[in-house]
Design an enzyme around this catalytic site. Structure first.
Site, PDB file in Angstrom:
ATOM      1  N   SER A 145      16.679  41.080  50.503  1.00  0.00           N
ATOM      2  CA  SER A 145      16.527  41.553  49.120  1.00  0.00           C
ATOM      3  C   SER A 145      16.666  43.061  48.988  1.00  0.00           C
ATOM      4  O   SER A 145      17.102  43.560  47.949  1.00  0.00           O
ATOM      5  CB  SER A 145      15.172  41.114  48.561  1.00  0.00           C
ATOM      6  OG  SER A 145      14.115  41.622  49.357  1.00  0.00           O
ATOM      7  N   ASP A 173       4.656  46.815  46.597  1.00  0.00           N
ATOM      8  CA  ASP A 173       4.275  45.785  47.568  1.00  0.00           C
ATOM      9  C   ASP A 173       4.492  46.246  49.004  1.00  0.00           C
ATOM     10  O   ASP A 173       4.374  45.450  49.936  1.00  0.00           O
ATOM     11  CB  ASP A 173       5.042  44.491  47.311  1.00  0.00           C
ATOM     12  CG  ASP A 173       6.554  44.673  47.418  1.00  0.00           C
ATOM     13  OD1 ASP A 173       7.015  45.796  47.699  1.00  0.00           O
ATOM     14  OD2 ASP A 173       7.280  43.676  47.230  1.00  0.00           O
ATOM     15  N   HIS A 218       9.548  46.443  48.830  1.00  0.00           N
ATOM     16  CA  HIS A 218      10.709  46.680  47.962  1.00  0.00           C
ATOM     17  C   HIS A 218      10.620  48.084  47.369  1.00  0.00           C
ATOM     18  O   HIS A 218       9.782  48.347  46.495  1.00  0.00           O
ATOM     19  CB  HIS A 218      10.766  45.623  46.864  1.00  0.00           C
ATOM     20  CG  HIS A 218      10.937  44.237  47.410  1.00  0.00           C
ATOM     21  ND1 HIS A 218       9.873  43.400  47.661  1.00  0.00           N
ATOM     22  CD2 HIS A 218      12.058  43.562  47.777  1.00  0.00           C
ATOM     23  CE1 HIS A 218      10.326  42.248  48.154  1.00  0.00           C
ATOM     24  NE2 HIS A 218      11.644  42.327  48.235  1.00  0.00           N
TER      25      HIS A 218
END
Length: 216
Positions: free
Chosen positions: A14, A191, A194
């Site tokens: 991601s 978090d 990211h």
């Protein structure tokens, strides 16, 4: 620096994906996503307008090294790139905690290193000119944090592979650690995984330094 007319694939999870277009993250606008890949491309195009670089973002959110292995032929080898940049590992680490009781999801350090090395070998045999290996990272300044400790172990595996096969090596964790001497981790990632745009620019800066980028 990157040679003219280089076809470059950026692949990972991601952190690389960042909402890039499907099936191939290539083109103008948001095609490359909104993370470090697009930052790198923008800086290269703005500083070296004569550089005919073809950059393709093939990141997919939630991937581990296992998913990368499964799609390597179609998403890398079949596209016949000149350069390949790989950043993978944080999901391999997280699975030990966010899927604690699903043991078959866990990717051991040994499996991670063996699989990544196999991909590097396969890529170089296919004729790729340069491979860039980037460490996974966990944006946390506490040296006793378990996830940070695992990130360092998996990052050390990336470095060992790089040294064995003569690839470019980018220590992303160290880049974030330098920044964390001055800023709290939540400023870079809510978090701790990211990154914000500042975090993505930190990654982009380290990548560009590794390939010899200079402001002209």
């Amino acid at each position: 620096m990157i040679p003219n007319e280089t076809k470059l694939i950026m692949i990972g999870d991601s952190i690389t994906d960042c909402e890039r277009v499907r099936p191939f993250g290539e083109g103008k606008g948001d095609a490359l996503g909104n993370g470090y890949v697009s930052h790198i491309n923008a800086l290269l195009e703005s500083t070296y307008p004569e550089l005919e670089l073809r950059m393709i973002n093939m990141g997919i959110s939630a991937n581990t090294i296992r998913e990368l292995r499964m799609r390597w032929q179609t998403d890398v080898i079949d596209l016949k790139p000149d350069w390949v940049s790989i950043m993978i590992g944080i999901n391999d680490i997280l699975r030990h905690y966010n899927r604690k009781h699903i043991k078959e999801c866990h990717v051991s350090l040994e499996e991670y290193e063996q699989t990544l090395e196999a991909l590097v070998v396969e890529t170089k045999v296919s004729g790729v000119q340069e491979v860039i290996l980037m460490t996974p990272f966990f944006i946390e300044s506490n040296p006793d944090d378990l996830l940070r400790g695992m990130a360092l172990q998996y990052g050390a595996a990336v470095q060992r592979i790089s040294e064995r096969h003569g690839t470019h090596f980018i220590d992303v964790q160290s880049a974030f650690d330098r920044h964390l001497k001055h800023h709290y981790s939540l400023e870079l990632a809510a978090d701790r995984v990211h990154p914000t745009q500042t975090g993505h620019m930190i990654i982009a800066r380290e990548w560009l330094k590794a390939v010899g980028y200079q402001w002209l």
